[in-house]
Design an enzyme around this catalytic site. Structure first.
Site, PDB file in Angstrom:
ATOM      1  N   THR A  53      19.414  -9.789   3.919  1.00 40.71           N
ATOM      2  CA  THR A  53      19.731 -11.142   3.473  1.00 40.71           C
ATOM      3  C   THR A  53      18.567 -11.832   2.763  1.00 40.71           C
ATOM      4  O   THR A  53      18.709 -12.949   2.271  1.00 40.71           O
ATOM      5  CB  THR A  53      20.214 -12.010   4.651  1.00 40.71           C
ATOM      6  OG1 THR A  53      19.239 -11.919   5.693  1.00 40.71           O
ATOM      7  CG2 THR A  53      21.551 -11.543   5.176  1.00 40.71           C
ATOM      8  N   ARG A  62      15.889 -12.628  -0.261  1.00 40.41           N
ATOM      9  CA  ARG A  62      16.167 -12.774  -1.684  1.00 40.41           C
ATOM     10  C   ARG A  62      15.981 -11.465  -2.455  1.00 40.41           C
ATOM     11  O   ARG A  62      16.853 -11.039  -3.210  1.00 40.41           O
ATOM     12  CB  ARG A  62      15.271 -13.866  -2.273  1.00 40.41           C
ATOM     13  CG  ARG A  62      15.764 -14.431  -3.580  1.00 40.41           C
ATOM     14  CD  ARG A  62      15.093 -15.766  -3.853  1.00 40.41           C
ATOM     15  NE  ARG A  62      13.643 -15.629  -3.823  1.00 40.41           N
ATOM     16  CZ  ARG A  62      12.894 -15.488  -4.924  1.00 40.41           C
ATOM     17  NH1 ARG A  62      13.448 -15.497  -6.098  1.00 40.41           N
ATOM     18  NH2 ARG A  62      11.591 -15.355  -4.834  1.00 40.41           N
ATOM     19  N   GLU A  63      14.832 -10.829  -2.253  1.00 37.75           N
ATOM     20  CA  GLU A  63      14.565  -9.574  -2.963  1.00 37.75           C
ATOM     21  C   GLU A  63      15.561  -8.490  -2.550  1.00 37.75           C
ATOM     22  O   GLU A  63      15.993  -7.686  -3.362  1.00 37.75           O
ATOM     23  CB  GLU A  63      13.140  -9.086  -2.681  1.00 37.75           C
ATOM     24  CG  GLU A  63      12.052 -10.033  -3.161  1.00 37.75           C
ATOM     25  CD  GLU A  63      11.995 -10.150  -4.689  1.00 37.75           C
ATOM     26  OE1 GLU A  63      12.234  -9.134  -5.361  1.00 37.75           O
ATOM     27  OE2 GLU A  63      11.735 -11.259  -5.183  1.00 37.75           O
ATOM     28  N   THR A  65       8.025  -3.330   1.963  1.00 34.37           N
ATOM     29  CA  THR A  65       7.091  -4.375   2.390  1.00 34.37           C
ATOM     30  C   THR A  65       5.636  -4.012   2.101  1.00 34.37           C
ATOM     31  O   THR A  65       5.236  -2.869   2.293  1.00 34.37           O
ATOM     32  CB  THR A  65       7.244  -4.594   3.913  1.00 34.37           C
ATOM     33  OG1 THR A  65       8.632  -4.707   4.197  1.00 34.37           O
ATOM     34  CG2 THR A  65       6.514  -5.838   4.371  1.00 34.37           C
ATOM     35  N   GLU A  66       4.873  -5.020   1.651  1.00 35.96           N
ATOM     36  CA  GLU A  66       3.442  -4.784   1.452  1.00 35.96           C
ATOM     37  C   GLU A  66       2.624  -5.560   2.474  1.00 35.96           C
ATOM     38  O   GLU A  66       3.161  -6.329   3.236  1.00 35.96           O
ATOM     39  CB  GLU A  66       3.016  -5.123   0.025  1.00 35.96           C
ATOM     40  CG  GLU A  66       3.635  -6.342  -0.587  1.00 35.96           C
ATOM     41  CD  GLU A  66       3.245  -6.522  -2.044  1.00 35.96           C
ATOM     42  OE1 GLU A  66       2.058  -6.416  -2.357  1.00 35.96           O
ATOM     43  OE2 GLU A  66       4.139  -6.787  -2.864  1.00 35.96           O
ATOM     44  N   GLU A  98      -4.928   6.713  -8.637  1.00 36.32           N
ATOM     45  CA  GLU A  98      -5.929   5.639  -8.697  1.00 36.32           C
ATOM     46  C   GLU A  98      -7.127   6.023  -7.828  1.00 36.32           C
ATOM     47  O   GLU A  98      -7.005   6.913  -7.002  1.00 36.32           O
ATOM     48  CB  GLU A  98      -5.312   4.342  -8.114  1.00 36.32           C
ATOM     49  CG  GLU A  98      -4.105   3.845  -8.868  1.00 36.32           C
ATOM     50  CD  GLU A  98      -3.408   2.659  -8.189  1.00 36.32           C
ATOM     51  OE1 GLU A  98      -3.680   2.404  -7.001  1.00 36.32           O
ATOM     52  OE2 GLU A  98      -2.617   2.006  -8.868  1.00 36.32           O
ATOM     53  N   HIS A 119      -4.169  -2.092  -5.854  1.00 37.74           N
ATOM     54  CA  HIS A 119      -3.482  -1.857  -4.581  1.00 37.74           C
ATOM     55  C   HIS A 119      -4.501  -1.827  -3.454  1.00 37.74           C
ATOM     56  O   HIS A 119      -5.667  -1.547  -3.671  1.00 37.74           O
ATOM     57  CB  HIS A 119      -2.722  -0.535  -4.636  1.00 37.74           C
ATOM     58  CG  HIS A 119      -1.657  -0.507  -5.687  1.00 37.74           C
ATOM     59  ND1 HIS A 119      -1.769   0.217  -6.842  1.00 37.74           N
ATOM     60  CD2 HIS A 119      -0.467  -1.149  -5.752  1.00 37.74           C
ATOM     61  CE1 HIS A 119      -0.687   0.032  -7.583  1.00 37.74           C
ATOM     62  NE2 HIS A 119       0.119  -0.798  -6.953  1.00 37.74           N
TER      63      HIS A 119
END
Ligand code: SF4
Lengths: 403, 81, 307
Positions: C17, C19-20, C101-102, C219, C260
């Site tokens: 639910t 937004r993203e 998730t970050e 990276e 990152h």
């Protein structure tokens, strides 16, 4: 985030690991008092968040409280690698029989923490690991259950340590491992861990690094140490330009304009997102360009945020033009960023066509974005022009300016 | 005053209707509409005009043809819902 | 074929639910054959629906409603709740968890990974955009809305693995423009500890007949490239690998992190220069620019088939 040595010592001590008698002083007078209390020869150590303090003369010895005050005064005024010390640690000079190393770090490949123990303490552990691999014991441990003492014992015994040294060092390494997990550390090391003449172990220096992402849930620890939210403890302190970047990012919650970092070139960069920024920054440099800054826009920023960032970069002394570039976007909108950067030019009284060297953001809403860019005469390109090619064009334009 | 890129044009009959003003205020994701006029009638947050995301929700919220979102960068093209 | 997912894959969205997550759900339902999103989970929201996907309070309810095991989950809940959500998914039999998730602390990631290992489950991410099998299915926000994803990704023989979500699309789009499609593209996440590294995905690509070459985006920071180089050498891989390394400038700025969370040069092995050397030793070509990748891939495939 990094801790000062005096904080690291507090953390270690709170975990039940013995430390040598010491105190933290901000003035020569405080240093004298601590030396008086210790009532024995002391070591004065600069408290800076950078390595190499020994070489730089930030570690001094004193036999009397008066000498301690004098040496403290010297160290307090000594800049090391561009850092002024926050204070000095006045440490008792202990009678060391042997120096050991105890540490815990993450192993990103095994995805577990690993305990390290060596009987060659006092020097850089990476060096020991290279030159004397057999003198460094290692042991990975689970993150689902609490580490047990025997796991630490195995690591220490693996390098041939036995007798009372083994039994006394075991709980120290195990406690270090537990505090590492409990406090979300990325590095916890005691170096040297000193074995004294009387057979006891004490931590003589400690180094702790905590994960930034865990600051929220480590508030109890941070409060106890007196570390405020405003202290970022980054490798280098933020410049006013970088702080202004943070303000732009904080002005609303839509999208990000993060990691604004200052460099001294003439080409301002409004670039994104994470990987795209790294690629583009390299690309500009590979073509001989001199970036004025680094940044990462993404996550669908508002027009105001894109505008604020572009304005900040445009107003940076020495900036002649800006390049607006990203890897293909799907969430961030091309038209919104286009509006933002053009608005920034207009509000500062510049002609966008002249100030924006290139606009290379392909992806979501690009048709609408390209209409805007066209109207203002800004050079833009779609995904058929590579990121490197776009960077090359930007550099070419600005070098034309300089000539 | 219009924005640099976007303007909205609302028929007076809609703007003076507090119920419609409230509806427009509710649907717009970037707060371009407000009920700051007399008696809760429509007002426009001019500072937000350029934030318009062209979602068309305002156009759908009012009677057909009474709200126009104008793209100033596109020779005054009007957003169709 | 593809790796990890295909048209039969069923999955749920945890935190549906948000937004993203609502957008992501729409995108996945619209893409390719249309993902089989068999439920969403947001505690306290039982009975709602998001784009026709029923919402449950628990993963167990979703499994019960589905009437059988569910293959995967996309986790989009806030960082403080992520570990719990992932453990819940795995405890309920889900074998593939994509964590979007970050900013999740390493300790939590390590716990999730260890738990997954015990349950024979796999984690992709955190801080990633997920997996896409061109024209078939996507699991996560990778490539964005269906029509945008369709522009960048086409079916083909190149496997893509990337530490950056955005660059997964940029590189795939470059391949597509050169007539090289992708078998599967995986955004593995840019954190210091992630569920699946290059080396851990290689065996899957190795076993996938459709895949003829691998393109990776990498990276500075961490030892994952060294692990890949070692894997390639030890396993005598049939797949040519072409790498692109971003963030070379970071070699001059130890201790600082850009892009990152995982990009931080702490030791010599973390630098771009060192990694490029390691990859090259293992026969992995490191492209200077992304636009060079397609030609290198083509010539490497041609070399292999000539042998
Ligand atoms: S189109 Fe959408 S964003 Fe623009 S004014 Fe209407 S409701 Fe607001």
């Amino acid at each position: 985030m990094r801790f000062f040595e005096y904080e690291s010592r507090q953390i270690v001590k709170a975990a039940g690991i013995p430390v040598s008698a010491h105190g933290f002083a901000r003035t020569p007078e405080e240093a004298r008092r601590i030396a008086e209390e210790i009532a024995a020869p002391v070591v004065i150590k600069s408290q800076v968040l950078t390595g190499g303090r020994m070489k730089a003369g930030g570690v001094r010895f004193a036999d009397t409280p008066e000498e301690a005050a004098r040496e403290a005064e010297f160290v307090l005024g000594l800049e090391i690698n561009g850092h002024m010390p926050r204070g000095v640690l006045v440490d008792s000079k202990v009678a060391v029989k042997q120096e050991f190393y105890a540490g815990v770090v993450w192993d990103g490949i095994r995805k577990q923490p690993v305990m390290l123990f060596s009987d060659m303490g006092g020097i850089d552990i990476e060096e020991v690991a290279e030159t004397h691999p057999d003198r460094v014991g290692r042991g990975h441990f689970s993150n689902l259950t609490e580490v047990s003492d025997y796991e630490a014992k195995q690591v220490i015994a693996s390098i041939g340590v036995t007798g009372s040294a083994l039994t006394r060092a075991t709980p120290i390494l195990a406690r270090l491992a537990r505090l590492f997990v409990r406090h979300d550390m990325t590095l916890a090391e005691i170096n040297p861990l000193a074995l004294l003449e009387d057979g006891r172990f004490v931590a003589v220096d400690a180094h702790m690094d905590m994960e930034n992402e865990a600051r929220g849930r480590q508030q109890t620890l941070l409060k106890a140490l007196g570390v405020g939210d405003e202290e970022t403890r980054q490798a280098r302190e933020a410049t006013p330009f970088e702080l202004a970047g943070e303000e732009v990012d904080a002005q609303d919650h839509r999208g990000v304009a993060g990691n604004v970092t200052e460099f001294d070139g003439n080409l301002g960069l409004v670039i994104g997102a994470g990987g795209g920024s790294l690629t583009l920054f390299d690309a500009v440099r590979a073509h001989g360009g001199k970036p004025a800054n680094y940044c990462e826009i993404g996550g669908n920023p508002s027009v105001a945020k894109a505008c604020g960032l572009a304005k900040l970069v445009l107003q940076k002394p020495g900036v002649e033009k800006i390049a607006v570039m990203m890897s293909i976007v799907s969430n961030t909108r091309v038209d919104i960023v286009a509006r933002g950067v053009i608005k920034a030019c207009l509000e500062l009284g510049y002609d966008p066509a002249e100030k924006i060297a290139i606009f290379r953001i392909p992806g979501a809403w690009e048709d609408e974005g390209f209409k805007i860019l066209k109207k203002y005469g800004v050079e833009y390109c779609d995904r058929s022009v590579s990121m490197h090619e776009a960077a090359r064009r930007a550099v070419e334009k600005i070098q034309g300016v300089a000539a | 005053m219009p924005g640099t890129f976007i303007d909205v044009d609302v028929d007076p009959a809609v703007a003076s209707d507090p119920a419609l003003a409230a509806k427009l205020t509710e649907v717009c994701p970037v707060d371009i509409y407000a009920t700051g006029g007399e008696g809760g009638t429509l007002s426009i947050n001019e500072g937000n005009l350029d934030e318009c995301v062209l979602c068309g929700l305002c156009i759908d919220a009012a009677p057909a043809g009474t709200v126009r979102v104008v793209k100033l960068y596109d020779e005054g093209a009007v957003l169709s819902s | 074929m593809s790796i990890l997912i295909d048209e039969t894959t069923t999955f749920i969205v945890q935190g549906i639910t948000g937004r993203e997550a609502v957008n992501l759900t729409r995108e996945c339902l619209d893409y390719g054959a249309g993902a089989q999103i068999v439920g969403g989970v947001t505690p306290g929201r039982l009975g709602r629906d998001v784009h026709g996907v029923p919402v449950f309070d628990t993963v167990a309810q979703a499994v019960e409603h589905h009437g059988g095991p569910i293959d995967g989950s996309v986790v989009t809940v806030p960082p403080a709740f992520t570990k719990d959500a992932v453990l819940e998914a795995i405890a309920n039999g889900i074998k593939l968890v994509v964590i979007v998730t970050e900013r999740i602390p390493r300790r939590d990631v390590a716990q999730m990974v260890e738990f997954a290992k015990q349950h024979d489950a796999r984690i992709i991410g955190p801080n990633c955009l997920g997996i896409i099998v061109p024209d078939v299915i996507k699991m996560g926000g990778i490539g964005g809305p269906a029509k945008d994803a369709a522009k960048a990704y086409t079916p083909g023989s190149v496997g893509v693995i990337s530490r950056s979500g955005g660059m997964t699309t940029e590189m795939s789009s470059t391949l597509t423009a050169a007539g090289l499609g992708q078998s599967t593209a995986v955004s593995i996440g840019g954190d210091a500890i992630i569920g699946s590294s290059y080396a851990e995905l290689m065996p899957l690509f190795e076993a996938d007949e459709q895949t003829e070459a691998i393109v990776i985006y990498t990276e500075p920071g961490g030892r994952m490239e060294a692990e890949l180089a070692k894997w390639v050498t030890e396993n005598d891989s049939r797949l040519p690998i072409v790498a692109f390394m971003a963030g070379r400038f970071m070699d001059e700025m130890p201790g600082m992190s850009f892009g990152h969370a995982g990009t931080i040069v702490e030791g010599k092995a973390d630098t771009a220069a060192e990694k490029i050397a390691r990859l090259a030793e293992a026969g992995i070509v490191v492209a200077e620019e992304i636009s060079q990748i397609p030609d290198i891939v083509k010539s490497r495939i041609a070399e292999r088939s000539a042998v």
